[in-house]
Design a protein around this motif. Structure first.
Motif, PDB file in Angstrom:
ATOM      1  N   THR A  31     -12.566 -19.570  17.294  1.00  0.00           N
ATOM      2  CA  THR A  31     -12.741 -18.641  18.420  1.00  0.00           C
ATOM      3  C   THR A  31     -14.229 -18.481  18.742  1.00  0.00           C
ATOM      4  OG1 THR A  31     -12.392 -16.876  16.796  1.00  0.00           O
ATOM      5  CG2 THR A  31     -10.593 -17.347  18.323  1.00  0.00           C
ATOM      6  N   LEU A  35     -15.614 -19.091  22.403  1.00  0.00           N
ATOM      7  CA  LEU A  35     -16.358 -18.042  23.109  1.00  0.00           C
ATOM      8  C   LEU A  35     -17.742 -18.542  23.512  1.00  0.00           C
ATOM      9  CD1 LEU A  35     -15.295 -14.986  20.917  1.00  0.00           C
ATOM     10  CD2 LEU A  35     -14.818 -15.249  23.356  1.00  0.00           C
ATOM     11  N   MET A  53     -21.521 -10.721  21.582  1.00  0.00           N
ATOM     12  CA  MET A  53     -21.776 -11.800  20.614  1.00  0.00           C
ATOM     13  C   MET A  53     -23.240 -11.814  20.193  1.00  0.00           C
ATOM     14  SD  MET A  53     -19.478 -14.825  22.180  1.00  0.00           S
ATOM     15  CE  MET A  53     -19.760 -16.008  20.867  1.00  0.00           C
ATOM     16  N   GLY A  56     -23.987  -9.293  17.617  1.00  0.00           N
ATOM     17  CA  GLY A  56     -23.326  -9.456  16.321  1.00  0.00           C
ATOM     18  C   GLY A  56     -22.042  -8.659  16.180  1.00  0.00           C
ATOM     19  N   LEU A  58     -17.985  -7.510  17.514  1.00  0.00           N
ATOM     20  CA  LEU A  58     -16.751  -8.254  17.758  1.00  0.00           C
ATOM     21  C   LEU A  58     -16.336  -8.132  19.221  1.00  0.00           C
ATOM     22  CD1 LEU A  58     -14.386  -7.522  14.717  1.00  0.00           C
ATOM     23  CD2 LEU A  58     -15.921  -9.464  15.090  1.00  0.00           C
ATOM     24  N   GLY A  85     -12.054 -18.225  12.173  1.00  0.00           N
ATOM     25  CA  GLY A  85     -12.682 -17.061  12.832  1.00  0.00           C
ATOM     26  C   GLY A  85     -11.683 -16.179  13.554  1.00  0.00           C
ATOM     27  N   ARG A 139     -28.076 -21.002  16.904  1.00  0.00           N
ATOM     28  CA  ARG A 139     -27.310 -19.841  17.358  1.00  0.00           C
ATOM     29  C   ARG A 139     -28.175 -18.590  17.323  1.00  0.00           C
ATOM     30  NH1 ARG A 139     -21.656 -19.761  14.214  1.00  0.00           N
ATOM     31  NH2 ARG A 139     -21.836 -17.587  14.848  1.00  0.00           N
ATOM     32  N   ASP A 141     -27.268 -15.649  17.099  1.00  0.00           N
ATOM     33  CA  ASP A 141     -26.794 -14.647  16.131  1.00  0.00           C
ATOM     34  C   ASP A 141     -27.013 -15.090  14.680  1.00  0.00           C
ATOM     35  OD1 ASP A 141     -24.789 -16.562  16.198  1.00  0.00           O
ATOM     36  OD2 ASP A 141     -23.142 -15.142  16.414  1.00  0.00           O
ATOM     37  N   ARG A 150     -23.234  -8.598  11.900  1.00  0.00           N
ATOM     38  CA  ARG A 150     -22.018  -9.426  11.792  1.00  0.00           C
ATOM     39  C   ARG A 150     -21.307  -9.146  10.459  1.00  0.00           C
ATOM     40  NH1 ARG A 150     -24.280 -15.211  12.565  1.00  0.00           N
ATOM     41  NH2 ARG A 150     -22.111 -15.859  12.403  1.00  0.00           N
TER      42      ARG A 150
END
Ligand code: AMP
Length: 192
Positions: A31, A35, A53, A56, A58, A85, A139, A141, A150
């Motif tokens: 996912t 995303l 995202m 961090g 949901l 995920g 990334r 994040d 996260r």
């Protein structure tokens, strides 16, 4: 074969998913990847998910459940899939149960990668460095500060997903602190 991979960010789900794809010839449905693709393409889902995202947090259950519901209908997922995920909340796990029972199919196993959380920031920093060195995008994040958020999201909302599957007899716990090949061996043994 229909599998779920559980574990905090940096636990090795993505790495092990690639090996499962090779062995079983079924797709990895991440996912996070879906995303990120939606964000990159600027779709309505991507526009809604982007800020969450990057912080961090949901993405909402409705959005993620919708994405998975569509994805498991695609032809390549007919004979099985590896969910990476997802589910990340009990509401997502319940929605998945409904989707699968409507399709008349069952999960084969839920693999939970158990790791020492104090080692995870180091792993994430390494992942970012390796991506950079390989000329791949890093990334946003995968940054130590965002990573903390996260991990908090994992401990608050996702850690209770493994116990959700306990009663099904399908939950297999894998020591995710071992070297990558040993983790794979334990995973294939658990599935044998
Ligand atoms: P990942 O690649 O699995 O680490 O996911 C990256 C980010 O995508 C997460 O930090 C969340 O913001 C979002 N995300 C991925 N999967 C989910 C999910 N099942 N539920 C909610 N948000 C998700």
């Amino acid at each position: 074969m229909r599998l779920i991979l559980l574990g905090p960010p940096g636990a090795g789900k993505g790495t092990q998913a690639i090996r499962l794809v090779e062995k079983f010839g079924i797709p990895q449905l991440s996912t996070g990847d879906m995303l990120r693709a939606a964000v990159a393409a600027g779709t309505p889902v991507g526009l809604k998910a982007k800020a969450v995202m990057e912080s961090g947090g949901l993405v909402s259950d409705d959005i993620v459940i919708g994405i998975v519901a569509d994805r498991i209908e695609e032809a390549d997922a007919k004979k099985g899939f590896i969910l990476d995920g997802f589910p990340r909340t009990v509401a997502q796990a319940e929605a998945l149960d409904k989707m699968l029972s409507q399709k008349g199919v069952k999960l084969d196993a839920v693999l939970e990668f158990v790791v020492d959380q104090t080692a995870l920031v180091g792993r994430i920093v390494r992942r970012a460095e390796e991506a950079k060195a390989a000329g791949q995008p890093v990334r946003k994040d995968d940054d130590p500060e965002i990573f903390k958020t996260r991990l908090e999201a994992y401990n608050r909302d996702t850690a209770i997903v493994a116990p959700y599957y306990k009663g099904t007899g399908k939950l297999k716990t894998i020591d995710g602190m071992k070297p990558i090949d040993d983790v794979s061996k334990a995973m294939f043994a658990a599935l044998a």
